[in-house]
Design a protein around this motif. Structure first.
Motif, short mmCIF file in Angstrom:
data_model
loop_
_atom_site.label_atom_id
_atom_site.label_comp_id
_atom_site.label_asym_id
_atom_site.label_seq_id
_atom_site.Cartn_x
_atom_site.Cartn_y
_atom_site.Cartn_z
N GLU A 1 -4.19 -0.09 -9.00
CA GLU A 1 -3.24 -0.79 -8.13
C GLU A 1 -3.30 -0.22 -6.71
OE1 GLU A 1 1.59 -0.91 -7.65
OE2 GLU A 1 0.78 -0.94 -9.68
N PHE A 2 -3.34 1.10 -6.63
CA PHE A 2 -3.41 1.76 -5.32
C PHE A 2 -4.69 1.37 -4.60
CE2 PHE A 2 -5.08 5.34 -2.85
CZ PHE A 2 -4.13 5.38 -1.85
N LYS A 3 -5.82 1.42 -5.30
CA LYS A 3 -7.10 1.08 -4.67
C LYS A 3 -7.12 -0.37 -4.19
CE LYS A 3 -10.11 4.49 -6.78
NZ LYS A 3 -11.34 4.72 -7.53
N LYS B 1 3.84 5.86 -5.46
CA LYS B 1 3.76 5.94 -6.93
C LYS B 1 2.68 6.95 -7.35
CE LYS B 1 5.12 1.20 -8.02
NZ LYS B 1 4.62 -0.09 -8.55
N ILE B 2 1.55 6.90 -6.68
CA ILE B 2 0.45 7.82 -6.99
C ILE B 2 0.89 9.26 -6.75
CG2 ILE B 2 -1.76 8.68 -6.05
CD1 ILE B 2 -2.42 6.42 -7.70
N TYR C 1 0.83 -1.20 0.00
CA TYR C 1 0.00 0.00 0.00
C TYR C 1 0.87 1.26 0.00
CZ TYR C 1 -2.74 3.82 1.92
OH TYR C 1 -3.31 5.05 2.14
N ALA D 1 2.48 1.76 -3.37
CA ALA D 1 1.49 2.22 -4.35
C ALA D 1 1.13 3.69 -4.10
CB ALA D 1 0.24 1.35 -4.29
N GLU D 2 1.02 4.05 -2.85
CA GLU D 2 0.71 5.44 -2.50
C GLU D 2 1.83 6.38 -2.97
OE1 GLU D 2 -0.94 7.75 1.42
OE2 GLU D 2 0.72 6.36 1.73
N SER E 1 -4.52 -2.16 -3.32
CA SER E 1 -3.65 -2.27 -2.15
C SER E 1 -4.30 -1.64 -0.92
CB SER E 1 -2.28 -1.63 -2.41
OG SER E 1 -2.38 -0.22 -2.50
N GLN E 2 -5.05 -0.58 -1.14
CA GLN E 2 -5.76 0.07 -0.05
C GLN E 2 -6.83 -0.86 0.53
OE1 GLN E 2 -8.14 3.53 -1.16
NE2 GLN E 2 -7.33 4.62 0.60
#
Length: 118
Positions: A89-91, A34-35, A28, A31-32, A93-94
């Protein structure tokens, strides 16, 4: 068994550290990051913020047709962001991190409730 407040806080900190080391939370955070550093996402978010301000101004001047069009543009940009692979991907992982936290919270709640009933 009786615990002091400090002991409970120390155990909570241990749990926090253990959670931070889990694969779900590590993924997570990656990914965060990266966002947060993605130019495409940042540009679209900037556009959304600009359009939101515009919508507020248009509403103030009661230009409701223009407000609707601006809101439609915001929705379109939001959909574009939501469909970006990095955002998906972020969502994902969240959701995994949230599922982990919820299961731990349920387990703690269950155990505490069970102990209190004794």
């Amino acid at each position: 068994m009786t615990y002091q407040k400090e002991t409970i806080i120390a155990k909570a900190n241990e749990l926090k550290e253990a959670l931070q080391a889990t694969e779900a939370v590590t993924f997570y955070r990656a990914a965060e990051e990266k966002i947060n550093t993605n130019q495409k996402v940042a540009a679209k978010v900037g556009s959304i913020k600009k359009l939101q301000k515009e919508a507020v101004n248009l509403e103030h001047y009661q230009k409701f047709g223009a407000v609707k069009q601006t809101e439609d543009n915001i929705d379109a940009l939001t959909a574009e962001i939501d469909h970006l692979p990095i955002v998906q991907e972020f969502k994902r992982s969240q959701e995994e991190a949230n599922d982990l936290l919820q299961s731990i919270t349920r387990e703690i709640s269950h155990k505490v409730t069970s102990e209190l009933k004794k």
